[in-house]
Scaffold this motif. Structure first.
Motif, PDB file in Angstrom:
ATOM      1  N   GLN A 135      33.718 -60.049  43.970  1.00 23.00           N
ATOM      2  CA  GLN A 135      32.481 -60.282  43.212  1.00 23.00           C
ATOM      3  C   GLN A 135      31.869 -61.664  43.459  1.00 23.00           C
ATOM      4  OE1 GLN A 135      33.578 -59.868  39.046  1.00 23.00           O
ATOM      5  NE2 GLN A 135      35.133 -61.463  39.167  1.00 23.00           N
ATOM      6  N   GLY A 136      32.692 -62.706  43.415  1.00 22.39           N
ATOM      7  CA  GLY A 136      32.162 -64.069  43.535  1.00 22.39           C
ATOM      8  C   GLY A 136      31.717 -64.444  44.932  1.00 22.39           C
ATOM      9  N   PHE A 137      32.169 -63.682  45.937  1.00 23.21           N
ATOM     10  CA  PHE A 137      31.680 -63.889  47.305  1.00 23.21           C
ATOM     11  C   PHE A 137      30.281 -63.299  47.476  1.00 23.21           C
ATOM     12  CE2 PHE A 137      36.376 -63.747  48.117  1.00 23.21           C
ATOM     13  CZ  PHE A 137      36.508 -65.027  48.626  1.00 23.21           C
ATOM     14  N   LEU A 138      29.972 -62.278  46.684  1.00 18.60           N
ATOM     15  CA  LEU A 138      28.725 -61.525  46.835  1.00 18.60           C
ATOM     16  C   LEU A 138      27.598 -62.046  45.963  1.00 18.60           C
ATOM     17  CD1 LEU A 138      30.304 -57.927  46.694  1.00 18.60           C
ATOM     18  CD2 LEU A 138      29.975 -59.381  48.699  1.00 18.60           C
ATOM     19  N   ARG A 139      27.929 -62.788  44.913  1.00 25.46           N
ATOM     20  CA  ARG A 139      26.926 -63.207  43.941  1.00 25.46           C
ATOM     21  C   ARG A 139      26.032 -64.320  44.480  1.00 25.46           C
ATOM     22  NH1 ARG A 139      30.892 -63.286  38.589  1.00 25.46           N
ATOM     23  NH2 ARG A 139      30.648 -61.064  38.066  1.00 25.46           N
ATOM     24  N   GLN A 140      24.744 -64.190  44.184  1.00 27.79           N
ATOM     25  CA  GLN A 140      23.754 -65.230  44.455  1.00 27.79           C
ATOM     26  C   GLN A 140      22.961 -65.437  43.178  1.00 27.79           C
ATOM     27  OE1 GLN A 140      23.774 -66.827  47.338  1.00 27.79           O
ATOM     28  NE2 GLN A 140      25.257 -65.452  48.315  1.00 27.79           N
ATOM     29  N   LYS A 141      22.172 -66.507  43.142  1.00 30.61           N
ATOM     30  CA  LYS A 141      21.335 -66.734  41.960  1.00 30.61           C
ATOM     31  C   LYS A 141      19.888 -66.907  42.396  1.00 30.61           C
ATOM     32  CE  LYS A 141      22.192 -71.746  41.930  1.00 30.61           C
ATOM     33  NZ  LYS A 141      22.551 -72.923  41.121  1.00 30.61           N
ATOM     34  N   ASP A 142      18.958 -66.455  41.526  1.00 31.27           N
ATOM     35  CA  ASP A 142      17.541 -66.633  41.811  1.00 31.27           C
ATOM     36  C   ASP A 142      17.047 -67.940  41.182  1.00 31.27           C
ATOM     37  OD1 ASP A 142      17.128 -66.155  39.087  1.00 31.27           O
ATOM     38  OD2 ASP A 142      16.404 -64.106  39.378  1.00 31.27           O
ATOM     39  N   ALA A 143      15.745 -68.149  41.189  1.00 35.22           N
ATOM     40  CA  ALA A 143      15.177 -69.414  40.701  1.00 35.22           C
ATOM     41  C   ALA A 143      15.445 -69.629  39.209  1.00 35.22           C
ATOM     42  CB  ALA A 143      13.678 -69.452  40.980  1.00 35.22           C
ATOM     43  N   GLN A 144      15.657 -68.541  38.478  1.00 35.11           N
ATOM     44  CA  GLN A 144      15.951 -68.642  37.031  1.00 35.11           C
ATOM     45  C   GLN A 144      17.454 -68.582  36.751  1.00 35.11           C
ATOM     46  OE1 GLN A 144      13.295 -66.405  38.086  1.00 35.11           O
ATOM     47  NE2 GLN A 144      12.075 -68.254  37.777  1.00 35.11           N
ATOM     48  N   ASN A 145      18.247 -68.698  37.817  1.00 33.69           N
ATOM     49  CA  ASN A 145      19.727 -68.656  37.725  1.00 33.69           C
ATOM     50  C   ASN A 145      20.277 -67.296  37.318  1.00 33.69           C
ATOM     51  OD1 ASN A 145      20.122 -71.302  38.584  1.00 33.69           O
ATOM     52  ND2 ASN A 145      19.999 -72.121  36.507  1.00 33.69           N
ATOM     53  N   ASN A 146      19.450 -66.241  37.446  1.00 34.77           N
ATOM     54  CA  ASN A 146      19.961 -64.891  37.223  1.00 34.77           C
ATOM     55  C   ASN A 146      20.819 -64.482  38.418  1.00 34.77           C
ATOM     56  OD1 ASN A 146      18.518 -64.303  34.721  1.00 34.77           O
ATOM     57  ND2 ASN A 146      16.670 -64.306  35.980  1.00 34.77           N
TER      58      ASN A 146
END
Length: 289
Positions: A135-146
């Motif tokens: 999971q943590g390898f795949l996660r990214q965040k957008d400009a709102q940290n979602n």
């Protein structure tokens, strides 16, 4: 027996309906406490800040090495609606350093980028049995940290077991559920676990074994996957039997859900896990691929 865990601790703010709860968590804590319930020694490789109550780890006899950081602990805002969760990253702690450790098995379960590909390679070189939750390898965040998941290349050679859900699987490989599991197996994984809400499947060689968790009201699902991973790994290391490992993993997850407790309080005791495991063992279905 000893389990080594590479993952961040976290401080989560969990929102369910109109209620909010702040509590400590992270896959490190859920995996670690579950392993302690199953009578394993635990060496935890993590990072947390001065805002994290490290005494909790001490009280649970979890060993942590070079874990303290000047940065505050990784924090998530988690909104839960039934079995669905949305995450927002509020703070990110330092990455985890590699340390060689003599352990029976390793779990690598990052929550957000704390395990580098270089560290993962070193773990693989040292591990006798390696379980990865990607999971943590795949996660990214957008400009709102979602938080969202993104297609990612991950070297799965010398990985013994992996747990994915359909969304995570689609970020690693393509195809139907069966095709994703086969593709991960071809990348070198011996035991491929797919969790799809209450349906749990395990691919070993040319057979898929499956159990279904009773469909009851779901409350706080945070950490259920980590409890599942830890129970599977500990049982594989102890019993060398993947059907018992599947049964214990499902039994631990179901016991945690049945508890209706929040956060780490939902981690079940060994006796409850064993009772559930015996129940699931007799209900395992299998089919050929």
């Amino acid at each position: 027996m000893k389990l080594a865990i590479f993952a961040h601790c976290a401080i989560d703010t969990i929102s369910i309906g109109d209620s909010k709860y702040e509590q400590i968590g992270g896959s490190s804590c859920y995996c670690g406490i579950t392993a302690r319930q199953l009578k394993f020694d635990v060496d935890l490789f993590t990072k947390f800040g001065p805002d994290f109550p490290k005494q909790y780890l001490v009280e649970n006899k979890i060993n942590f090495i070079n874990s303290e950081s000047e940065k505050n602990t990784t924090k998530f805002l988690i909104s839960i609606d039934g079995s669905n969760r949305t995450l927002q990253l509020e703070n990110e702690c330092d990455p985890i350093d590699y340390s060689k450790i003599d352990a029976d098995g390793h779990i690598v379960s990052p929550i957000f980028h704390e395990v580098s590909q270089d560290v993962l390679k070193k773990i693989k070189d040292d591990s006798n049995f390696l379980f990865i939750d990607p999971q943590g390898f795949l996660r990214q965040k957008d400009a709102q940290n979602n938080i969202f998941l993104q297609k990612t290349e991950l070297d799965l050679s010398n990985v013994n077991a992996i747990k994915i859900n359909p969304e995570e699987g689609g970020c690693l490989v393509n195809g139907s559920h069966d095709e994703m599991m086969l593709s991960l197996q071809k990348k070198g994984v011996q035991y491929v676990l797919l969790t799809n809400k209450t349906d749990v499947s395990l691919l070993v060689k040319d057979k898929i074994y499956s159990i279904t968790l009773p469909n009851k009201n779901i409350h706080d699902t945070t950490g259920i996957g980590d409890i599942f991973c830890s129970a599977f790994t500990c049982t594989m290391l102890k019993e060398k039997d993947f059907l018992w490992a599947l049964s214990f993993a499902g039994g631990a997850a179901q016991a945690a859900l049945d508890s209706k407790n929040m956060g780490l309080q939902k981690i079940p005791q060994k006796g409850t896990i064993q009772n559930n495991a015996s129940y699931f063992y007799n209900l395992i279905k299998f089919r050929d691929l």
